[in-house]
Write a protein that holds these residues in place. Structure first.
Motif, PDB file in Angstrom:
ATOM      1  N   GLY A  31       0.802  -1.208   0.000  1.00 10.13           N
ATOM      2  CA  GLY A  31       0.000   0.000   0.000  1.00 10.13           C
ATOM      3  C   GLY A  31       0.840   1.265   0.000  1.00 10.13           C
ATOM      4  O   GLY A  31       0.551   2.220  -0.736  1.00 10.13           O
ATOM      5  N   LEU A  32       1.880   1.265   0.804  1.00  7.36           N
ATOM      6  CA  LEU A  32       2.770   2.426   0.827  1.00  7.36           C
ATOM      7  C   LEU A  32       3.482   2.601  -0.508  1.00  7.36           C
ATOM      8  O   LEU A  32       3.581   3.710  -1.034  1.00  7.36           O
ATOM      9  N   ALA A  33       3.983   1.507  -1.039  1.00  7.88           N
ATOM     10  CA  ALA A  33       4.698   1.588  -2.317  1.00  7.88           C
ATOM     11  C   ALA A  33       3.789   2.101  -3.427  1.00  7.88           C
ATOM     12  O   ALA A  33       4.191   2.940  -4.250  1.00  7.88           O
ATOM     13  N   GLN A  34       2.559   1.625  -3.450  1.00  7.44           N
ATOM     14  CA  GLN A  34       1.621   2.050  -4.493  1.00  7.44           C
ATOM     15  C   GLN A  34       1.348   3.552  -4.409  1.00  7.44           C
ATOM     16  O   GLN A  34       1.294   4.232  -5.424  1.00  7.44           O
ATOM     17  N   PRO A  40       6.984  -2.494  -4.709  1.00  7.06           N
ATOM     18  CA  PRO A  40       7.334  -2.858  -3.333  1.00  7.06           C
ATOM     19  C   PRO A  40       8.819  -3.145  -3.156  1.00  7.06           C
ATOM     20  O   PRO A  40       9.418  -2.761  -2.152  1.00  7.06           O
ATOM     21  N   ALA A  41       9.420  -3.811  -4.144  1.00  9.00           N
ATOM     22  CA  ALA A  41      10.842  -4.162  -4.028  1.00  9.00           C
ATOM     23  C   ALA A  41      11.718  -2.909  -4.003  1.00  9.00           C
ATOM     24  O   ALA A  41      12.663  -2.800  -3.206  1.00  9.00           O
ATOM     25  N   VAL A  46      14.973   1.161  -1.007  1.00  9.20           N
ATOM     26  CA  VAL A  46      15.283   2.541  -0.627  1.00  9.20           C
ATOM     27  C   VAL A  46      15.211   2.703   0.891  1.00  9.20           C
ATOM     28  O   VAL A  46      16.067   3.327   1.511  1.00  9.20           O
ATOM     29  N   PHE A  47      14.169   2.115   1.498  1.00  7.88           N
ATOM     30  CA  PHE A  47      14.053   2.180   2.952  1.00  7.88           C
ATOM     31  C   PHE A  47      15.269   1.551   3.621  1.00  7.88           C
ATOM     32  O   PHE A  47      15.840   2.102   4.563  1.00  7.88           O
TER      33      PHE A  47
END
Length: 276
Positions: A31-34, A40-41, A46-47
Motif C-alpha cells: 500500500g505504501l509503495a503504491q 514494493p521491491a 530505498v528504505f
C-alpha cells in the motif's frame, strides 16, 4: 540527483510520512509503495538503504508510542550528565565535536565583523542550508517545510550584521565529516542563556531523549520551562545540536523549528541505528 543520494532517500521517507499520517501505521508495504508510485521491491530497497530497517519497523518508530517508549527507556537525566562537566574537546552526542561560543558582547553586536560562508548541501534529511565561520559550523537549516528563501532569511536574521559569502566548497569538509560521524567543529553564536541550553542538548546521546523540564533543571533554572523551549527552538545548528531529542514530559514531540515530520524522521533514523 541519483536514487542513491541521501537526499533522494529522505524525499521518499518524507512522502511516506505524509501517507502514514493520513492513513495510519497499519498500511502494508504494498500500500505504501503504491501510493508513492514505486514497486514494493524498490520501496523496500530505498528504505533499507536509508534507515536500515523494514518499512513496517520504521512505521513503528514514527508513532507517538515510540516517542513515549523512548522517554521511558532512553530518558537521559541531564542533571547527572552535566555534573561530569562538558568539555570543549570531548565526544559529544556520539559525534567528535569541538565547539566554541561567541562572547556575549559579540553576540549583542549582531555578528558585526564576522564572516559567514554558506552553501546548500544534500543530507539524510533533505536539502540543508549550512553556514560556517572560520571556527566551525554556526548554522544549519532545512528547506523542505519552509522553502529555501525562508530558511536563508531565518539564519541570516540571527546575525544581521555579519558578512555572508556563498562558498560551499570551503565548508563542504565540515558538512561531510559532520554527517559521517567524524571530527567537525561548531561555533555557537547565541545569548548566554541559549548557550547553556544548547550545551545541555549536546549532552544527550544518540538514541536517547530528555524533556524540556530536565533541561531547565540541569542548567539551574527549574522553573524556566517556557524559556528553555524558546531557546531549544532557536537552536541555529539543527541535528548537530540535537534539539530533536527534547520531548514534552508526557512523551509528546513538542515543536520543531523545521517541521515535526523531520523531527520524527530524525528520532526514527537514530533509533534504527542504535537498535532500539
Amino acid at each position: 540527483m541519483t536514487d542513491q543520494s541521501p537526499s533522494y532517500h529522505y524525499q521518499v521517507i518524507a512522502r511516506a510520512l505524509d501517507v502514514i499520517d493520513r492513513e495510519g501505521p497499519a498500511l502494508t508495504l504494498e500500500g505504501l509503495a503504491q501510493r508513492m508510485s514505486m514497486s514494493p521491491a524498490h520501496f523496500q530497497r530505498v528504505f533499507s538503504q536509508w534507515v536500515g530497517v523494514s518499512p513496517k519497523r520504521y512505521q513503528q518508530y514514527l508513532t507517538l508510542g515510540h516517542a513515549r517508549r523512548l522517554l521511558a527507556e532512553r530518558h537521559t537525566l541531564l542533571g547527572t550528565t552535566l555534573e561530569t562537566g562538558l568539555s570543549g574537546t570531548g565526544r559529544l552526542h556520539d559525534l567528535f565535536l569541538t565547539w566554541e561560543a561567541m562572547s556575549p558582547g559579540d553576540y549583542a553586536r549582531g555578528g558585526e565583523g564576522l564572516e559567514i560562508r554558506w552553501g546548500w548541501f544534500e543530507t539524510p534529511f533533505g536539502p540543508a542550508l549550512v553556514m560556517a565561520t572560520a571556527r566551525g559550523i554556526c548554522g544549519m537549516g532545512f528547506a523542505d517545510e519552509v522553502g529555501a528563501e525562508a530558511a536563508m532569511e531565518d539564519l541570516v536574521g540571527r546575525w544581521p550584521k555579519a558578512s555572508y559569502v556563498e562558498d560551499p566548497r570551503a565548508i563542504r569538509p565540515l558538512v561531510d565529516t559532520a554527517f559521517g560521524g567524524k571530527a567537525t567543529s561548531l561555533h555557537l553564536i547565541g545569548a548566554p542563556f541559549q548557550i547553556k541550553v544548547w550545551e545541555a542538548l549536546l549532552a544527550i546521546p544518540t538514541g536517547h531523549v530528555t524533556t524540556y523540564a530536565d533541561i531547565a533543571g540541569a542548567i539551574g533554572h527549574p522553573q524556566a520551562h517556557r524559556a528553555v523551549g524558546t531557546a531549544v527552538g532557536r537552536n541555529p545548528i539543527s541535528f548537530l545540536i540535537p534539539c530533536h531529542r527534547a520531548l514534552r514530559r508526557d512523551g509528546g514531540l513538542g515543536g520543531y523549528h523545521w517541521g515535526l515530520p523531520r523531527k520524527r524522521a530524525m528520532l526514527a533514523w537514530e533509533a534504527a541505528r542504535t537498535g532500539l
